[in-house]
Design a protein around this motif. Structure first.
Motif, PDB file in Angstrom:
ATOM      1  N   TYR A   3      36.408  44.840  37.079  1.00  0.00           N
ATOM      2  CA  TYR A   3      36.838  44.112  38.274  1.00  0.00           C
ATOM      3  C   TYR A   3      37.771  42.972  37.885  1.00  0.00           C
ATOM      4  CZ  TYR A   3      33.258  46.453  41.088  1.00  0.00           C
ATOM      5  OH  TYR A   3      32.493  47.387  41.749  1.00  0.00           O
ATOM      6  N   VAL A   4      38.680  42.638  38.792  1.00  0.00           N
ATOM      7  CA  VAL A   4      39.611  41.525  38.572  1.00  0.00           C
ATOM      8  C   VAL A   4      39.712  40.739  39.871  1.00  0.00           C
ATOM      9  CG1 VAL A   4      41.987  40.861  38.035  1.00  0.00           C
ATOM     10  CG2 VAL A   4      40.951  42.821  36.875  1.00  0.00           C
ATOM     11  N   HIS A   5      39.658  39.414  39.777  1.00  0.00           N
ATOM     12  CA  HIS A   5      39.941  38.602  40.968  1.00  0.00           C
ATOM     13  C   HIS A   5      41.049  37.606  40.643  1.00  0.00           C
ATOM     14  CE1 HIS A   5      37.893  34.950  39.521  1.00  0.00           C
ATOM     15  NE2 HIS A   5      36.840  35.691  39.204  1.00  0.00           N
ATOM     16  N   HIS A   6      41.925  37.416  41.621  1.00  0.00           N
ATOM     17  CA  HIS A   6      43.089  36.541  41.460  1.00  0.00           C
ATOM     18  C   HIS A   6      43.237  35.626  42.669  1.00  0.00           C
ATOM     19  CE1 HIS A   6      45.093  39.690  38.647  1.00  0.00           C
ATOM     20  NE2 HIS A   6      44.547  38.724  37.931  1.00  0.00           N
TER      21      HIS A   6
ATOM     22  N   ALA B   3      27.273  38.138  38.027  1.00  0.00           N
ATOM     23  CA  ALA B   3      27.336  39.304  37.136  1.00  0.00           C
ATOM     24  C   ALA B   3      28.765  39.682  36.788  1.00  0.00           C
ATOM     25  CB  ALA B   3      26.645  40.488  37.807  1.00  0.00           C
ATOM     26  N   PHE B   4      29.723  38.903  37.260  1.00  0.00           N
ATOM     27  CA  PHE B   4      31.134  39.251  37.052  1.00  0.00           C
ATOM     28  C   PHE B   4      31.544  39.010  35.599  1.00  0.00           C
ATOM     29  CE2 PHE B   4      35.647  38.549  36.954  1.00  0.00           C
ATOM     30  CZ  PHE B   4      36.144  39.500  37.819  1.00  0.00           C
ATOM     31  N   THR B   5      32.107  40.034  34.983  1.00  0.00           N
ATOM     32  CA  THR B   5      32.682  39.919  33.634  1.00  0.00           C
ATOM     33  C   THR B   5      33.971  40.717  33.597  1.00  0.00           C
ATOM     34  OG1 THR B   5      31.466  41.845  32.807  1.00  0.00           O
ATOM     35  CG2 THR B   5      30.401  39.692  32.560  1.00  0.00           C
ATOM     36  N   THR B   6      34.828  40.377  32.666  1.00  0.00           N
ATOM     37  CA  THR B   6      36.087  41.115  32.540  1.00  0.00           C
ATOM     38  C   THR B   6      35.846  42.549  32.089  1.00  0.00           C
ATOM     39  OG1 THR B   6      36.298  40.229  30.295  1.00  0.00           O
ATOM     40  CG2 THR B   6      37.431  39.049  32.066  1.00  0.00           C
TER      41      THR B   6
END
Length: 566
Positions: free
Chosen positions: A40-43, A33-36
């Motif tokens: 949320y941000v992942h690095h 379900a992750f979208t910009t």
């Protein structure tokens, strides 16, 4: 005369109360379900020595596919915010209590940042939990309430005692040209390499952490301390480390002997100085009966066979020595395997364990005389002595304890399983920074770094955000002799110019500024339906609607409690 109703009444200061309480809302974010647009941000972050010339046309840098951020810059930003000086409240944003929180940033890291509206004031301690899947393997990380993300698959009950660990040397942070070990100790030709091989399902292997690579003229010199005088006959102690040899040759691995600091007076200027006093050390297979040393540990190659070897331990009081070893069958280097070695002295019985097993090794009692000396500990080859080696050896995770570790603890120290490995004696894989709404995963264990990083693969993370709710309460006092007139326009009439109207005639006139007789004569009492709260400028701030009208009585005082939250 017209009846002028009273519609405003001041509220006493002590009739207003405000209370706050915490509300916790559960949030969940998954990789599917992750979208910009979610906020949320992942690095991922990877170490590189500063400065990083991002504008150099000839240089390429690893970037995060989400927003094209430089992974080297991400690593240094994490280091600057949390890990550079981890327990200094001035230089670290959060989690500065070293007694309950472990903070380590290794060569690579993966982080997830939550937006403010999905966190509130902070993440509630102890609520963050994540399930991560890399291929067929999965693991769970759970916040312990102190900011540590703990791996539930790694059991801590079998760990060796950290409070009785008198010496620990890890090479997992030696990825810099000048890491912590090189800053603290004297080294020669220091070189860090990939670390311990990890056993994976299906027989494949990955390395975990870093190791110390040494050959003929390579060593780390650890200065003598009184702590190192606890390796005698009557002392209980243990030494644990990991070892790998590309080709077995006669060489020391860890020793206490051969060189020490001596204090002397320089006759030329009468200044007190230090100098090194060195003695030649015998070969690892020779006798040490004439050299006082609490321990010399090394490897030896059987005659005519360079593919197998044995591990040797010496301890001597200068007259008598104990020499124990493993058999060649117990130590085979041709399979390119890392070996865990543990020397344990308990109740005057000294034993050797290889990969958690004492089978195939000899044991004995230490000399009853004093074996302690003032020499420095040398990790790697002797500074001077009998050695001639050309191939590389590797050592990692060196630990010394002032008690005899149990068989269960030895198995824990030697466990290098891909998912449940406890060779690093920790189940902490990262941290949760509550106020910043950020999770950081960084560990030498390879399972956390497989593929695209922890948050670049399949994940399911949930936590509770903290929100402060303010509950306001006002006591509205309505005395019996006030506010007894209805504000409804139908309760008024316009008087005639030439006569006094009867009560029946008042109902046939337009609303006006006089109250009808039925209300002023108390035949009909008004009903309260709405309470409005105003500021000192008569501006409406809040409106309270009653569930049903309440008759206003003129024989008793009435009180209403108005509550609202935000």
């Amino acid at each position: 005369m017209p009846v002028i109703p009273s519609v405003f009444r001041p509220i006493r200061s002590n009739d207003f109360q405000r209370r706050s309480f915490k509300s916790y809302k559960t949030y969940r974010i998954t990789s599917t379900a992750f979208t910009t647009s979610s906020g949320y941000v992942h690095h991922n972050g990877i170490y590189r020595k500063l400065p990083i010339n991002v504008d150099h046309v000839a240089e390429t840098f690893p970037i995060n596919s989400l927003d094209s951020t430089n992974q080297h810059v991400i690593w240094h930003s994490l280091d600057h915010r949390y890990y550079g000086d981890p327990y200094n409240p001035v230089k670290s944003n959060e989690l500065t209590n070293a007694t309950v929180t472990e903070k380590h940033l290794y060569e690579s890291a993966s982080c997830l940042i939550a937006p403010y509206l999905e966190v509130g004031e902070r993440i509630k301690p102890g609520t963050a939990i994540g399930t991560f899947t890399h291929g067929l393997d999965s693991y769970i990380l759970q916040d312990d309430g102190h900011g540590n993300l703990r791996d539930t698959a790694i059991s801590t009950s079998s760990f060796a005692s950290s409070s009785r660990n008198i010496f620990y040397m890890s090479f997992n942070k030696e990825f810099d040209n000048i890491g912590p070990i090189q800053k603290q100790y004297k080294t020669s030709n220091f070189k860090e390499e990939d670390g311990i091989g990890i056993n994976m399902v299906g027989g494949s292997s990955q390395t975990s952490g870093n190791s110390f690579k040494f050959n003929n003229k390579t060593f780390i010199r650890v200065p003598h301390e009184d702590t190192f005088n606890k390796f005698n006959y009557y002392d209980d102690w243990s030494i644990s480390f990991w070892l790998y040899n590309s080709v077995v040759e006669n060489r020391p691995i860890i020793s206490k002997g051969g060189v020490r600091k001596q204090l002397y007076i320089d006759r030329r200027n009468s200044l007190t100085k230090h100098r090194d006093i060195s003695v030649n050390m015998p070969s690892i297979t020779s006798s040490y009966s004439n050299i006082r040393t609490p321990f010399v540990i090394g490897v030896a190659r059987p005659a005519g066979n360079g593919l197998s070897g044995s591990i040797h331990f010496h301890s001597s009081d200068g007259t008598r020595e104990l020499h124990i070893s493993s058999s060649a069958a117990n130590y085979i280097s041709s399979n390119l395997e890392w070996q865990h070695v543990c020397i344990r002295n308990s109740s005057s019985l000294c034993q050797m364990f290889v990969n958690g097993n004492s089978a195939g090794t000899t044991s004995g009692s230490l000399p009853e005389g004093i074996t302690s000396n003032n020499d420095d500990i040398i990790i790697g080859n002797f500074i001077s002595g009998s050695q001639s080696v050309t191939n590389n050896s590797y050592v990692a995770e060196i630990r010394m304890y002032d008690y005899p570790v149990s068989d269960t603890e030895i198995n824990s120290l030697s466990n290098r399983h891909y998912l449940s490995g406890s060779l690093f004696q920790t189940n902490i894989a990262g941290n949760v920074f509550y106020r910043n709404g950020e999770m950081v995963i960084s560990s030498p264990m390879s399972k956390y770094n497989t593929g695209s990083g922890a948050f670049g693969n399949t994940f399911d993370v949930s936590y509770k955000g903290t929100h402060t709710i303010y509950e306001n309460e006002v006591l509205v006092r309505v005395p019996k002799d006030q506010m007894n007139v209805s504000m409804n326009p139908t309760a008024t009439f316009t008087p005639a110019t030439n006569k006094i109207l009867s009560q029946a005639e008042e109902g046939n006139t337009l609303p006006g500024d006089h109250r009808k007789t039925m209300f002023t004569s108390k035949q009909v009492n008004p009903y309260i339906t709405t309470i409005g709260l105003y500021n000192d400028k008569a501006q409406l701030l809040a409106v309270s609607k009653l569930a049903q009208p309440v008759q206003k009585r003129d024989d008793i005082d009435m009180n209403f409690v108005v509550r609202w939250d935000y």
